[in-house]
Write a protein that holds these residues in place. Structure first.
Motif, short mmCIF file in Angstrom:
data_model
loop_
_atom_site.label_atom_id
_atom_site.label_comp_id
_atom_site.label_asym_id
_atom_site.label_seq_id
_atom_site.Cartn_x
_atom_site.Cartn_y
_atom_site.Cartn_z
N THR A 119 24.44 -29.53 -35.15
CA THR A 119 23.89 -28.97 -36.38
C THR A 119 22.98 -27.78 -36.10
O THR A 119 23.05 -26.75 -36.80
CB THR A 119 23.12 -30.05 -37.16
OG1 THR A 119 23.98 -31.16 -37.40
CG2 THR A 119 22.61 -29.50 -38.48
N ILE A 120 22.12 -27.93 -35.10
CA ILE A 120 21.20 -26.84 -34.78
C ILE A 120 21.96 -25.59 -34.35
O ILE A 120 21.64 -24.47 -34.77
CB ILE A 120 20.21 -27.29 -33.69
CG1 ILE A 120 19.18 -28.26 -34.29
CG2 ILE A 120 19.51 -26.09 -33.05
CD1 ILE A 120 18.19 -28.81 -33.31
N ALA A 121 22.99 -25.77 -33.53
CA ALA A 121 23.78 -24.62 -33.08
C ALA A 121 24.59 -24.01 -34.22
O ALA A 121 24.71 -22.78 -34.32
CB ALA A 121 24.69 -25.03 -31.93
N LEU A 122 25.15 -24.85 -35.09
CA LEU A 122 25.91 -24.35 -36.24
C LEU A 122 25.00 -23.56 -37.17
O LEU A 122 25.37 -22.45 -37.62
CB LEU A 122 26.55 -25.52 -36.99
CG LEU A 122 27.27 -25.16 -38.30
CD1 LEU A 122 28.43 -24.21 -38.04
CD2 LEU A 122 27.74 -26.43 -39.01
N ARG A 123 23.86 -24.10 -37.47
CA ARG A 123 22.91 -23.40 -38.36
C ARG A 123 22.48 -22.07 -37.75
O ARG A 123 22.44 -21.04 -38.43
CB ARG A 123 21.68 -24.30 -38.59
CG ARG A 123 20.62 -23.71 -39.48
CD ARG A 123 19.39 -24.58 -39.50
NE ARG A 123 18.90 -24.84 -38.15
CZ ARG A 123 17.74 -25.40 -37.88
NH1 ARG A 123 16.95 -25.82 -38.86
NH2 ARG A 123 17.35 -25.59 -36.65
#
Length: 562
Positions: A119-123
């Motif tokens: 999630t952190i990388a996608l965001r």
């Protein structure tokens, strides 16, 4: 668009009987398409009323889905990512911008709710794609006590893929993203043979070309099948993306049929047989710069500009003698039909077609009362020709410039300043302005970076095939004793740094005196198609394999709709 044929320097001569001996011997494969696209008449390419109606209905359903999904939910990020990768983001640009602005404004609190690697990388990636600067320090939490990325992450395949894609948006000085890129590549390579076939395919395609460096239509066609296999996919979005892809394909086929008729009427195949016959490939290049329906006129116009670039490239690089090129350069500088009789017959044929194409551009600009702005596009064509002429003079004299001297000529000879100007001229709207053309002509950093990528990747794949001035040869000559491998490594570093420049320039705040969003997207797309076209070989010149398959995928094969 340089060639991969032998182009050894020929001596200067004014004796007519020696001219044919001087010309460099080149054999390109003929077009792989023949008259194929002439068959795409209106009967095959017209979009039927019921098809357009169904697209609008599905579009509204997807829009409702976007509106109903909370901006602070993980589902919203997944939805935006899917919409963009499916190639339908242009329908929802305002809605996506609004949602990502909220994610950006609530960045810290959002991170506390969703703190896993995926999630952190996608965001991070979605925000940087949108032009928002967010700190890469968010990835520090995934390091161990030794300051290295935790080896336990190897079990998180989707997280590794997400980290790999996020790292493509790094700028200068972001060491943690450099580490993230190396770590994710190593781990993905180690697990690719141990996962399911579908996941293995996803990993291989990502490692070959990341999302940031491929083109929208190729991403969309390939992602459609991956998205359909995802058990969590949304049927409404999937069906909309399939229909939209096919309807756009119909539009593109119709455009291609029109420009093919123009090309056939010029008879370049017979009158300039030494040149590459790559009209379909030129259209594909234009399509990757902007594919959306509102740019139909621009695509056709840009295709003609690219085709004329390809021909003049072969005139300077392959066929013309130095005395002919001198006359040719003078005619281009004067830009006047009255000088045509001074040229050899083959140049006369090209010169007339060239002026006609730019006359069409002037006519299109006249429809929005801006015909005077064609001056900027013509000046970029002249600038390009000057660089080709300088390279030809180097070859004929046997002079090898330093890498720095070469790049001053080689960067503009990449053609990308002209492509940006021609793309702007073709959009037929209020974004077309004197200020925008002057911004392009100033060769801003983001455009310079694109030129570097184009020139150097072209030189890398051409080395050993092209007997001409190239960055590789200049580096090896300047650094006596340097091996080919060392030269390649140093030049690849310049390409990597150029991508960082592009990433940096893409981030806000951006100047508001020019249509920045459009122009910067054009420049990034030019870099993307360059990366794909010259990844392993010169796919433009040798279009029989990779490029033919790509064009077939995008312009011939529709998506199957149950």
């Amino acid at each position: 668009m340089n060639n991969q044929a032998s182009a050894s320097a020929a001596p200067f001569s004014t004796k007519s009987e020696d001219i044919e001996k001087i010309r460099r011997s080149v054999t390109y494969h003929p077009t792989v398409w023949g008259d194929y696209f002439l068959a795409y008449n209106s009967h095959l390419t017209d979009i039927l009323p019921n098809e357009e109606q169904e697209r609008q209905i599905l579009r509204e359903e997807v829009n409702k889905l976007l509106a109903a999904t909370s901006d602070d939910s993980l589902l919203k990020l997944h939805l935006i990512d899917a919409i963009q990768r499916l190639g339908v983001g242009y329908h929802f640009a305002t809605e996506i911008e609004k949602s990502l602005k909220y994610v950006y404004d609530t960045y810290e609190s959002y991170g506390k709710q969703h703190d896993d690697l995926y999630t952190i990388a996608l965001r991070f990636r979605l925000l940087r794609q949108q032009g928002y600067f967010v700190s890469c320090d968010v990835f520090n939490k995934f390091k161990n006590s030794k300051g290295k990325f935790d080896e336990s992450l190897i079990n998180n395949v989707q997280g590794l893929l997400s980290l790999y894609e996020a790292a493509q948006f790094r700028v200068h000085g972001e060491e943690i993203l450099e580490e993230a890129l190396g770590f994710s590549i190593t781990q993905l390579n180690s697990i690719v043979v141990h996962v399911s076939n579908s996941l293995s395919t996803q990993i291989k395609e990502a490692l070959e070309i990341p999302i940031h460096k491929t083109v929208t239509r190729l991403v969309a066609k390939k992602f459609l099948s991956m998205y359909q296999q995802d058990k969590s996919h949304n049927d409404i979005l999937l069906n909309f993306a399939k229909l939209d892809f096919n309807l756009l394909q119909k539009m593109h086929q119709k455009e291609l049929s029109e420009v093919t008729r123009w090309w056939k009427a010029l008879e370049f195949e017979n009158k300039l047989p030494f040149a590459r016959d790559r009209l379909i490939e030129c259209y594909f290049w234009a399509l990757t710069i902007y594919f959306e329906p509102q740019y139909s006129v621009g695509r056709k116009m840009l295709t003609k500009v690219i085709a004329m670039i390809s021909i003049i490239d072969d005139i300077f690089d392959v066929y013309g003698t130095l005395d002919e090129l001198t006359l040719f350069m003078d005619a281009i500088e004067r830009w006047d039909f009255s000088v045509i009789d001074q040229l050899p017959p083959y140049m006369q044929h090209y010169y007339k077609a060239l002026l006609d194409v730019y006359g069409e551009i002037e006519e299109e600009l006249g429809k929005i009362e801006k015909s005077n702005l064609v001056h900027y596009v013509i000046e970029e064509k002249k600038r390009l020709a000057r660089t080709y002429f300088q390279e030809a003079k180097w070859v004929y004299s046997g002079y090898i410039p330093s890498l720095e001297e070469y790049m001053k000529v080689g960067m503009p000879s990449s053609t990308y300043i002209l492509l940006a100007a021609a793309a702007l001229a073709g959009i037929n709207g209020e974004l077309v302005s004197k200020e925008a053309f002057e911004w392009i002509a100033s060769d801003p950093l983001i455009l310079q970076a694109s030129e570097i990528i184009g020139r150097l990747l072209n030189d890398l794949v051409g080395f050993g095939f092209e007997q001409k001035i190239s960055a590789v040869g200049c580096y090896m000559n300047q650094n006596k004793g340097a091996s080919k491998e060392e030269a390649f490594a140093e030049i690849q570093k310049l390409v990597t740094n150029a991508w960082k420049d592009i990433n940096q320039e893409w981030l806000r705040p951006n100047p508001t005196t020019v249509p920045m969003a459009f122009l910067m997207q054009v420049i990034v797309n030019i870099s993307r198609i360059t990366h794909r076209m010259y990844k392993d070989i010169d796919d433009y010149t040798n279009s029989e394999a990779n490029l033919k398959a790509m064009i077939t995928l995008i312009l011939i094969q529709p998506v199957t709709i149950p």
